[in-house]
Motif scaffolding. Structure first.
Motif, PDB file in Angstrom:
ATOM      1  N   LYS A   1      -4.598  -4.955  -3.016  1.00 25.15           N
ATOM      2  CA  LYS A   1      -3.860  -5.920  -3.842  1.00 25.15           C
ATOM      3  C   LYS A   1      -2.403  -5.500  -4.001  1.00 25.15           C
ATOM      4  O   LYS A   1      -1.497  -6.333  -3.981  1.00 25.15           O
ATOM      5  CB  LYS A   1      -4.528  -6.036  -5.213  1.00 25.15           C
ATOM      6  CG  LYS A   1      -5.876  -6.741  -5.195  1.00 25.15           C
ATOM      7  CD  LYS A   1      -6.466  -6.837  -6.592  1.00 25.15           C
ATOM      8  CE  LYS A   1      -7.831  -7.522  -6.564  1.00 25.15           C
ATOM      9  NZ  LYS A   1      -8.439  -7.591  -7.915  1.00 25.15           N
TER      10      LYS A   1
ATOM     11  N   HIS B   1      -0.661  -3.667  -1.904  1.00 20.39           N
ATOM     12  CA  HIS B   1       0.018  -3.916  -0.621  1.00 20.39           C
ATOM     13  C   HIS B   1       0.354  -5.392  -0.456  1.00 20.39           C
ATOM     14  O   HIS B   1       1.450  -5.746   0.014  1.00 20.39           O
ATOM     15  CB  HIS B   1      -0.872  -3.445   0.545  1.00 20.39           C
ATOM     16  CG  HIS B   1      -0.839  -1.955   0.743  1.00 20.39           C
ATOM     17  ND1 HIS B   1       0.327  -1.216   0.837  1.00 20.39           N
ATOM     18  CD2 HIS B   1      -1.869  -1.055   0.899  1.00 20.39           C
ATOM     19  CE1 HIS B   1       0.051   0.054   1.016  1.00 20.39           C
ATOM     20  NE2 HIS B   1      -1.299   0.179   1.057  1.00 20.39           N
ATOM     21  N   ALA B   2      -0.590  -6.238  -0.834  1.00 22.49           N
ATOM     22  CA  ALA B   2      -0.346  -7.687  -0.742  1.00 22.49           C
ATOM     23  C   ALA B   2       0.794  -8.101  -1.656  1.00 22.49           C
ATOM     24  O   ALA B   2       1.640  -8.943  -1.284  1.00 22.49           O
ATOM     25  CB  ALA B   2      -1.632  -8.438  -1.101  1.00 22.49           C
TER      26      ALA B   2
ATOM     27  N   ALA C   1       3.258  -6.207  -2.574  1.00 20.34           N
ATOM     28  CA  ALA C   1       4.504  -5.681  -2.014  1.00 20.34           C
ATOM     29  C   ALA C   1       5.058  -6.600  -0.927  1.00 20.34           C
ATOM     30  O   ALA C   1       6.282  -6.647  -0.702  1.00 20.34           O
ATOM     31  CB  ALA C   1       4.264  -4.285  -1.448  1.00 20.34           C
ATOM     32  N   GLN C   2       4.179  -7.345  -0.247  1.00 19.82           N
ATOM     33  CA  GLN C   2       4.629  -8.272   0.783  1.00 19.82           C
ATOM     34  C   GLN C   2       5.240  -9.540   0.189  1.00 19.82           C
ATOM     35  O   GLN C   2       6.000 -10.243   0.856  1.00 19.82           O
ATOM     36  CB  GLN C   2       3.445  -8.670   1.684  1.00 19.82           C
ATOM     37  CG  GLN C   2       2.780  -7.499   2.391  1.00 19.82           C
ATOM     38  CD  GLN C   2       3.676  -6.850   3.439  1.00 19.82           C
ATOM     39  OE1 GLN C   2       4.521  -7.515   4.059  1.00 19.82           O
ATOM     40  NE2 GLN C   2       3.521  -5.546   3.611  1.00 19.82           N
ATOM     41  N   GLN C   3       4.937  -9.780  -1.106  1.00 25.42           N
ATOM     42  CA  GLN C   3       5.319 -11.056  -1.701  1.00 25.42           C
ATOM     43  C   GLN C   3       6.536 -10.966  -2.618  1.00 25.42           C
ATOM     44  O   GLN C   3       7.235 -11.956  -2.835  1.00 25.42           O
ATOM     45  CB  GLN C   3       4.140 -11.633  -2.501  1.00 25.42           C
ATOM     46  CG  GLN C   3       2.903 -11.917  -1.645  1.00 25.42           C
ATOM     47  CD  GLN C   3       1.701 -12.269  -2.490  1.00 25.42           C
ATOM     48  OE1 GLN C   3       1.829 -12.412  -3.699  1.00 25.42           O
ATOM     49  NE2 GLN C   3       0.541 -12.408  -1.845  1.00 25.42           N
TER      50      GLN C   3
ATOM     51  N   ALA D   1      10.980  -5.080  -3.720  1.00 30.97           N
ATOM     52  CA  ALA D   1      10.471  -3.717  -3.896  1.00 30.97           C
ATOM     53  C   ALA D   1      10.656  -3.199  -5.305  1.00 30.97           C
ATOM     54  O   ALA D   1       9.859  -2.375  -5.787  1.00 30.97           O
ATOM     55  CB  ALA D   1      11.149  -2.778  -2.900  1.00 30.97           C
TER      56      ALA D   1
ATOM     57  N   LEU E   1       5.420  -4.660  -9.593  1.00 26.63           N
ATOM     58  CA  LEU E   1       5.067  -3.898  -8.401  1.00 26.63           C
ATOM     59  C   LEU E   1       5.202  -2.394  -8.650  1.00 26.63           C
ATOM     60  O   LEU E   1       4.336  -1.600  -8.246  1.00 26.63           O
ATOM     61  CB  LEU E   1       5.935  -4.331  -7.217  1.00 26.63           C
ATOM     62  CG  LEU E   1       5.692  -3.574  -5.900  1.00 26.63           C
ATOM     63  CD1 LEU E   1       4.259  -3.762  -5.436  1.00 26.63           C
ATOM     64  CD2 LEU E   1       6.681  -4.043  -4.838  1.00 26.63           C
TER      65      LEU E   1
ATOM     66  N   GLN F   1       2.217   0.251  -8.280  1.00 27.85           N
ATOM     67  CA  GLN F   1       2.286   1.392  -7.354  1.00 27.85           C
ATOM     68  C   GLN F   1       2.137   2.727  -8.078  1.00 27.85           C
ATOM     69  O   GLN F   1       1.506   3.657  -7.572  1.00 27.85           O
ATOM     70  CB  GLN F   1       3.612   1.341  -6.587  1.00 27.85           C
ATOM     71  CG  GLN F   1       3.685   0.209  -5.575  1.00 27.85           C
ATOM     72  CD  GLN F   1       5.058   0.092  -4.941  1.00 27.85           C
ATOM     73  OE1 GLN F   1       6.078   0.500  -5.542  1.00 27.85           O
ATOM     74  NE2 GLN F   1       5.112  -0.488  -3.742  1.00 27.85           N
TER      75      GLN F   1
END
Length: 857
Positions: A268, A270-271, A273-275, A278, A283, A287
């Motif tokens: 979740k 990682h997903a 972080a793609q959206q 940073a 996020l 993390q």
């Protein structure tokens, strides 16, 4: 040997029935006590050995700080040619509805640790449960076919597939041979009250709690012996070698399991972080959480595998120690007993030889050899010894072991003993009996047998009189009347009789004082521990630091008077040369207030001790077991943590269990963490049992409250087994009293027989029967008083020795003897003396003065 010789022998026995019977009685008492007490320890050990074999008690157990798995069982399966094993799953809970700490275990499928069904049967259905027999003692309402409900914390409740059961039986387990102790736990007050057994798959856990192991090379090896201990050490080492690689594998498996649980969260993040950018706060927080979780997974420690032998089972080592104490008693007390019997036999046989002096001379004149003449004494003494030994062995071996084992039987779940005859001890007892009679007769008659017949047939010259040192004290001597002067002259004239009588009475007096003293030492424990040293009425245990709600719940109780917040936990004191001891480690939040609840003092001087930052205060018995003194260190282990060295600042008086008291700062210094105050010592306003039970039940309804221990219940449980020691005390007093009676009768009878002409003379001179009796009784009374005096000192020493050998590891007897016990022992001895004189008075009234005065002796 001619027919006439046998007629002489039987005639001598008939004419001296009192002497012959008294020798038999003395030998009987000595042999019965010697062989009976000596057989008790081995009989008790044999009963335990047979029980362990019949129930197939495991020789070893394995546990792990992270639990055990089927991979561990697979490793053991590879060595099934050397061992048998079984897996056990259990969960320790604190029953909030009845204030009991219980181990709920699933019935194992193996054959180890077979249960003894006391009543009912083992569970056959999923809704059935069997309870430890101890549960019925603690909760009489628990009966067959009644409902048993598990009611613990919400978290633990969820660990069961079902929590309501029907009680179908009560059992005993060979793991717990002691009736009251069930070991320690990390739940509730830290000690288990009883166990319960349910069908497999009742617990939701897949982790194995313990693996019981039995090594085949120990089958038929007697427990507690040096050979058993040597093989067991080698087996434990082998077991550790087999399972050593499993620790790393278990750590890796736990890390993989944790990673698998964390994997969805990582996906979740990682997903996310793609959206999002940073530096988005959401996020960043996610993390950080993942990083902390991964650090925790990496920090999962290698689990510790814990290996234990039978000594870890509650009661196993203590039972052996109790039997060893009986063995220790059997090496001194019976020998002390039989020594007195030997002393009196020596006196009796000496008198017999003196009486038959003229007969010896006559037989020598008729041509009989010394061997033939001496054989009369040998046969007379040998016959008395054999009869006394046979009766003594038959009574002692069958009575004393059963009697003492019954006293200990109230403490242990063991079957009745089977008495066995220890032939070595029987032979030793017979040899001692023969030496007492035949040996003393041969030794005394040796001189007379080498004398000429003419010398033997003449009366032996009377003992020459001497001036007493008291006669030089003219002021004192002139004030004595005739009877008192005669009494003193006779006492000091016959020094051997004086010595024998005083020693005999002193020995019997010492044994009676020991018996009464044991009763005092046992009875004082309750008074001193619960009235003088402990000034609190209950111990409350929580699951952590005290909350405001818990404090209010405690203070609003009608019984509440005062309390002290403490940290309490069960610690193990470990050292290779001493059996492990469990101690209660206590840390008061406010050390200055501790003396209002617990008196820490020196037992002899009563000087008060106070906690400081330089060490701990431990109990006297613990210091004695480990042979440590102030300034030394003690190895203490909390739970599964590393053993720490605790410095001893003071050694305090204590009689029941073991205690270690530390100040908060010293606890932090030793264990590297601040104490969590998980308990309270509570004082009550009054002490009604019903109100105390209501207090405990009401307080346990408060969230976080785990256990309430009432000292009134502890006192009852602790001293129930001490009450049975009264049976052992009865043995000491009755046996010593019986010996005292026989000793006094025998010595008085000898005294009268020796002086029959003297007594006849004073009767002829006009002394009344009462005056003749007082003539003897004055001497007896003085000798009895001297025996009582010296017996007090001898009894004090014997009592101290017995206490050192009879104490258990968790108990210290009070070393003092009450003055009234000395009085009781003295009065009993005087009563026996009076009884003997009443018997002698009747004998003196029937003296045939003409026959006595016409005799040559």
């Amino acid at each position: 040997m001619t027919k006439a010789f046998w007629k002489v022998l039987w005639r001598e026995i008939g004419h001296s029935k009192a002497r012959f019977i008294s020798i038999i009685l003395i030998i009987f008492l000595g042999v019965a006590f010697y062989t009976g007490i000596r057989a008790t320890g081995p009989d008790m050990l044999q009963a335990a050995t047979d029980y362990y074999a019949d129930q197939n008690l495991a020789t070893n157990s394995v546990q792990s700080t992270a639990g055990l798995t089927h991979h561990d069982l697979t490793v053991l399966q590879h060595h099934r040619d050397q061992i048998t094993y079984q897996a056990v799953k259990y969960l320790d809970i604190n029953q909030l509805n009845n204030n009991q700490t219980v181990r709920v275990a699933e019935l194992p499928t193996g054959s180890l640790n077979r249960l003894t069904v006391v009543s009912g049967h083992l569970p056959r259905r999923a809704n059935e449960i069997v309870l430890d027999q101890q549960a019925r003692t603690l909760q009489p309402k628990l009966t067959l076919d009644s409902t048993y409900r598990i009611a613990t914390t919400s978290k633990l409740n969820r660990q069961f597939h079902r929590r309501t059961f029907k009680i179908v039986g009560f059992v005993n387990s060979p793991r717990y041979i002691e009736k009251t102790t069930r070991g320690v736990t990390n739940v509730g007050k830290g000690t288990l009250d009883y166990f319960a057994l349910v069908k497999p798959h009742t617990l939701k856990t897949s982790v194995i709690s313990r693996i019981d192991v039995s090594f085949k090379n120990l089958r038929g090896v007697t427990p507690y012996t040096a050979r058993y201990n040597r093989l067991n050490r080698a087996n434990t080492k082998r077991l550790k070698t087999w399972l050593k690689p499993q620790a790393k594998k278990r750590q890796a498996a736990l890390q993989r399991q944790a990673q698998a649980q964390l994997a969805p969260t990582v996906a979740k993040v990682h997903a996310l972080a793609q959206q999002v950018p940073a530096n988005t706060p959401a996020l960043v927080r996610a993390q950080a959480q993942v990083k902390r979780a991964q650090a925790q997974i990496a920090g999962i420690a290698t689990p510790t595998y814990l290996f234990s032998g039978r000594a870890a089972n509650p009661g196993y080592s203590e039972y052996h120690e109790n039997t060893q104490r009986v063995v220790a008693l059997s090496t001194v007390f019976p020998l002390f007993f039989i020594a007195i019997a030997a002393l009196i036999c020596l006196t009796t046989m000496t008198r017999m030889v003196a009486e038959l002096r003229v007969q010896m001379g006559t037989l020598k004149a008729l041509g009989y050899s010394n061997a033939a003449i001496g054989s009369e004494f040998i046969l007379y003494g040998g016959l008395a010894s054999l009869l006394g030994t046979l009766l003594g062995v038959g009574f002692g071996v069958n009575f004393f072991p059963r009697f003492i084992a019954q006293a200990y039987g109230s403490m242990y779940n063991l079957p009745a003993i089977n008495v066995k005859y220890i032939w070595l001890d029987i032979v030793v007892a017979l040899v001692i009996a023969l030496i007492c009679t035949i040996g003393s007769a041969v030794a005394v008659s040796r001189v007379d047998l080498h004398s000429l017949p003419a010398t033997l047939m003449q009366p032996k010259a009377p003992k020459a009189g001497k001036t007493l040192w008291l006669e030089h004290w003219h002021w004192f001597w002139r004030r004595l009347n005739f009877n008192h002067k005669v009494t003193l002259r006779n006492l000091f004239r016959y020094k051997q009789r004086l010595l024998m009588t005083v020693l005999g009475i002193a020995g019997c007096m010492a044994m009676m004082i020991t018996g009464f003293g044991l009763k005092d030492s046992i009875g004082d424990i309750s008074v001193k521990q619960f009235n003088q040293l402990w000034h609190y009425d209950a111990i409350v245990v929580r699951n952590g630091s005290q909350t405001a709600k818990q404090r209010r719940a405690l203070h609003r109780q009608s019984l509440y008077q005062d309390d002290l917040v403490v940290k309490q936990s069960q610690a193990t004191v470990e050292r290779s040369d001493v059996a492990n001891q469990t101690a209660t480690l206590s840390v008061p939040q406010h050390p200055r207030q501790l003396n209002r609840f617990v008196v820490l003092r020196n037992r002899q001087s009563h000087a008060a001790y106070h906690l400081n930052n330089r060490g701990a205060i431990i109990d006297e018995k613990l210091a004695k077991l480990y042979d440590v003194h102030v300034g030394d260190t003690l190895p203490v282990k909390l739970g599964n943590r590393t053993t720490r060295k605790v410095r001893i600042a003071a050694i305090a008086e204590n009689y029941v269990n073991h205690f270690i008291y530390l100040s908060p700062s010293y606890y932090h210094q030793v264990f590297g963490e601040k104490p969590v105050y998980n308990g309270n010592l509570v004082q009550f306003t009054h002490h009604g049992q019903r109100q105390q039970n209501a207090f405990a039940n009401d307080l346990l309804k408060t969230p976080g409250m785990l256990n309430v221990t009432l000292l009134s219940t502890e006192k009852k449980n602790n001293f129930q087994m001490l009450d049975t020691m009264d049976l052992v005390v009865v043995i000491f007093v009755v046996a010593a009293g019986a010996l005292a009676l026989v000793v006094l009768y025998n010595l008085t009878n000898i005294n009268v027989s020796e002086r029959i002409r003297e007594l006849s003379t004073i009767k002829v001179l006009g002394f009344y029967d009462g005056e003749v009796t007082m003539y003897i009784f004055r001497e007896n009374l003085i000798l009895t008083a001297l025996g009582i005096f010296f017996g007090c000192f001898l009894g004090n020493w014997l009592h101290a020795y017995i206490l050192n050998t009879a104490e258990t590891d968790s108990l210290m007897f009070s070393p003092g003897i009450h003055w009234i016990s000395y009085v009781y022992a003295a009065l009993l001895t005087l009563a026996f003396s009076l009884l003997v004189m009443v018997i002698m008075h009747r004998k003196l009234k029937r003296i045939n003065m003409l026959d006595a005065l016409s005799s040559v002796d």
